[in-house]
Scaffold this active site. Structure first.
Site, PDB file in Angstrom:
ATOM      1  N   GLN A  89      20.041 -20.873  33.497  1.00 44.94           N
ATOM      2  CA  GLN A  89      21.388 -20.739  32.950  1.00 44.94           C
ATOM      3  C   GLN A  89      21.620 -19.303  32.484  1.00 44.94           C
ATOM      4  O   GLN A  89      20.754 -18.678  31.888  1.00 44.94           O
ATOM      5  CB  GLN A  89      21.570 -21.709  31.783  1.00 44.94           C
ATOM      6  CG  GLN A  89      23.011 -21.931  31.409  1.00 44.94           C
ATOM      7  CD  GLN A  89      23.202 -23.202  30.590  1.00 44.94           C
ATOM      8  OE1 GLN A  89      22.366 -24.098  30.637  1.00 44.94           O
ATOM      9  NE2 GLN A  89      24.283 -23.273  29.848  1.00 44.94           N
TER      10      GLN A  89
ATOM     11  N   SER B  63      13.506 -21.925  32.906  1.00 42.02           N
ATOM     12  CA  SER B  63      14.230 -22.998  32.230  1.00 42.02           C
ATOM     13  C   SER B  63      14.798 -23.986  33.244  1.00 42.02           C
ATOM     14  O   SER B  63      14.060 -24.676  33.928  1.00 42.02           O
ATOM     15  CB  SER B  63      15.332 -22.410  31.331  1.00 42.02           C
ATOM     16  OG  SER B  63      15.986 -23.398  30.573  1.00 42.02           O
ATOM     17  N   LEU B  64      16.117 -24.052  33.381  1.00 40.96           N
ATOM     18  CA  LEU B  64      16.757 -24.904  34.385  1.00 40.96           C
ATOM     19  C   LEU B  64      16.132 -24.712  35.761  1.00 40.96           C
ATOM     20  O   LEU B  64      16.003 -25.661  36.551  1.00 40.96           O
ATOM     21  CB  LEU B  64      18.250 -24.592  34.442  1.00 40.96           C
ATOM     22  CG  LEU B  64      19.014 -25.108  35.664  1.00 40.96           C
ATOM     23  CD1 LEU B  64      19.180 -26.615  35.570  1.00 40.96           C
ATOM     24  CD2 LEU B  64      20.345 -24.412  35.794  1.00 40.96           C
TER      25      LEU B  64
ATOM     26  N   ARG C  86      21.247 -33.659  31.704  1.00 37.46           N
ATOM     27  CA  ARG C  86      20.561 -32.749  30.768  1.00 37.46           C
ATOM     28  C   ARG C  86      21.574 -31.872  30.045  1.00 37.46           C
ATOM     29  O   ARG C  86      21.521 -31.693  28.820  1.00 37.46           O
ATOM     30  CB  ARG C  86      19.561 -31.898  31.549  1.00 37.46           C
ATOM     31  CG  ARG C  86      18.754 -30.880  30.717  1.00 37.46           C
ATOM     32  CD  ARG C  86      17.755 -30.185  31.637  1.00 37.46           C
ATOM     33  NE  ARG C  86      16.878 -29.233  30.983  1.00 37.46           N
ATOM     34  CZ  ARG C  86      17.073 -27.920  30.947  1.00 37.46           C
ATOM     35  NH1 ARG C  86      18.158 -27.406  31.532  1.00 37.46           N
ATOM     36  NH2 ARG C  86      16.210 -27.125  30.353  1.00 37.46           N
TER      37      ARG C  86
ATOM     38  N   GLN D 107       9.678 -29.101  27.411  1.00 32.34           N
ATOM     39  CA  GLN D 107      10.407 -27.848  27.686  1.00 32.34           C
ATOM     40  C   GLN D 107      11.671 -27.745  26.834  1.00 32.34           C
ATOM     41  O   GLN D 107      12.127 -26.657  26.503  1.00 32.34           O
ATOM     42  CB  GLN D 107      10.764 -27.767  29.176  1.00 32.34           C
ATOM     43  CG  GLN D 107      11.276 -26.408  29.631  1.00 32.34           C
ATOM     44  CD  GLN D 107      12.313 -26.519  30.723  1.00 32.34           C
ATOM     45  OE1 GLN D 107      13.370 -27.106  30.510  1.00 32.34           O
ATOM     46  NE2 GLN D 107      12.031 -25.943  31.879  1.00 32.34           N
TER      47      GLN D 107
END
Length: 304
Positions: A10, A90-91, A115, A249
Site C-alpha cells: 500500500q 506488507s500487502l 483485510r 503480520q
C-alpha cells in the site's frame, strides 16, 4: 539466473495503474474482469479514472494486488523455473502467495478487500495514522517509542524499509506530538502519511482472530516456491505457517530491510512486479540488481 519476484504494498497506488497492461493484454483484461466480478466493483474504472476510492484501504489493497499479479502473469512462463523465493512489502506478501499458488487469484482479491475493510473498521474511531522517519538508527527509535508507550502514548515501529528509513504506526495525535522530539534525536525528516489506518502494530489486534479464520479458509498447502515472511524475514512454504505469520503480520512490524539483506546472497536478481517503490528501497539495501516492471514495454523487454 536465480531470481526473486517482489511485490509492492500500500502506497504504490496511482490513478492509471495497470492501464498500459490492460490495453495491450487479453490476459490482463480477463483478470480485471474477474476482480470486478468478485468485488462487484468496476476495477478498470477504479484504477484508471479520477476517483476518491483508490486511496481507501478496502479498494487500494485489491487494486494493487490485481496489477501486481497481472504483471507477474505476463512474465510467469519466463521466470517460474528460476524463482528462488518471493517476497512482498506488507500487502505485497499476498501477491507473493498468489504467485506461488498458495492463494487463488479470486480468493486473494476477496481476502485483501476484507483485510482492508477490517483495518478500516478497527481504526475507524481511533484517529490512527503512520509517519515516516528518516535518518535515525533502528534502536534509537525503538527505545524512544518504548519510553513514550510507558508514558501512555501509542506509537510503534511498523516498517523497517532501510537503514535510516522507518515508518511508525499509532495514534495520529501522538505521532504528530512527537515530531519535534524525534527531530531533536537527529532525524533528517518526519512525514505524517495520508492514511487513516495504522498497520503492523497492536492497534489491529482486535481483527487478528477474525482474519486468521478467513486465512484458514483461503490459503492452500500448495507452494511452488518459498515466500519470505514480513514478520521474521524467514522463508515459509506451508499453509499453517502462512496462517500464523500473516495474522501476526497485522500487529508486528514489516521487516523488509532484513528480508532483503538476509537473502540477497541466494539470488542474482530481484524482479519487482507492478511498481518501482521496492526498486528504490533496494538501491540502498543490496548490490544485486532490481528490475522494475510497470509498463507493457518493460515486460516485453524483460521476456524477449
Amino acid at each position: 539466473m536465480s531470481i526473486s519476484v517482489i511485490f509492492p504494498g500500500q502506497g504504490s497506488q496511482s490513478i492509471g495503474m495497470g492501464k498500459d497492461l490492460y490495453d495491450n493484454s487479453q490476459i490482463v483484461k480477463e483478470l480485471f474482469e474477474q476482480a470486478s466480478d468478485v468485488l462487484q466493483e468496476d476495477m478498470a474504472q477504479l484504477c484508471f479514472s479520477e476517483n476518491d476510492k483508490l486511496n481507501k484501504t478496502r479498494y487500494t489493497q485489491p487494486a494493487i494486488l490485481l496489477v501486481s499479479y497481472a504483471t507477474y502473469m505476463l512474465i510467469k512462463d519466463k521466470v517460474e523455473g528460476s524463482i528462488k523465493f518471493a517476497l512482498g512489502h506488507s500487502l505485497g506478501e499476498f501477491s507473493a502467495l498468489c504467485a506461488t499458488n498458495a492463494l487463488s487469484f479470486e480468493s486473494a482479491i476477496s481476502l485483501v478487500s476484507i483485510r482492508g475493510k477490517l483495518m478500516e473498521e478497527v481504526c475507524k474511531n481511533k484517529s490512527s495514522g503512520m509517519m515516516v522517519v528518516l535518518g535515525l538508527e533502528d534502536f534509537v527509535l525503538e527505545e524512544f517509542c518504548e519510553k513514550k508507550r510507558n508514558l501512555g502514548l501509542k506509537v510503534w515501529c511498523a516498517n523497517y524499509n532501510g537503514d535510516g528509513q522507518i515508518v511508525l504506526g499509532g495514534i495520529k495525535e501522538d505521532l504528530s506530538a512527537l515530531e519535534v522530539e524525534i527531530k531533536g534525536l537527529g532525524a533528517k525528516r518526519t512525514l505524517i502519511l495520508p492514511m487513516s489506518v495504522a498497520s503492523h502494530c497492536p492497534i489491529l489486534e482486535d481483527m487478528k482472530d477474525d482474519f486468521k479464520s478467513i486465512l484458514s479458509e483461503s490459503i492452500k498447502d500448495e507452494f511452488l516456491f518459498p515466500v519470505i515472511s514480513n514478520t521474521n524475514a524467514k522463508p515459509y512454504k506451508t499453509k499453517q505457517e502462512a496462517i500464523e505469520l500473516l495474522s501476526n503480520q497485522l500487529i508486528l512490524p514489516v521487516q523488509y530491510k532484513q528480508s532483503i539483506t538476509s537473502h540477497e546472497g541466494e539470488i542474482e536478481q530481484f524482479v519487482e512486479c507492478g511498481g518501482s517503490v521496492l526498486k528504490g528501497l533496494n538501491k540502498r539495501l543490496t548490490q544485486k540488481p532490481t528490475i522494475s516492471l510497470q509498463t507493457y514495454t518493460d515486460i516485453c523487454e524483460f521476456i524477449k
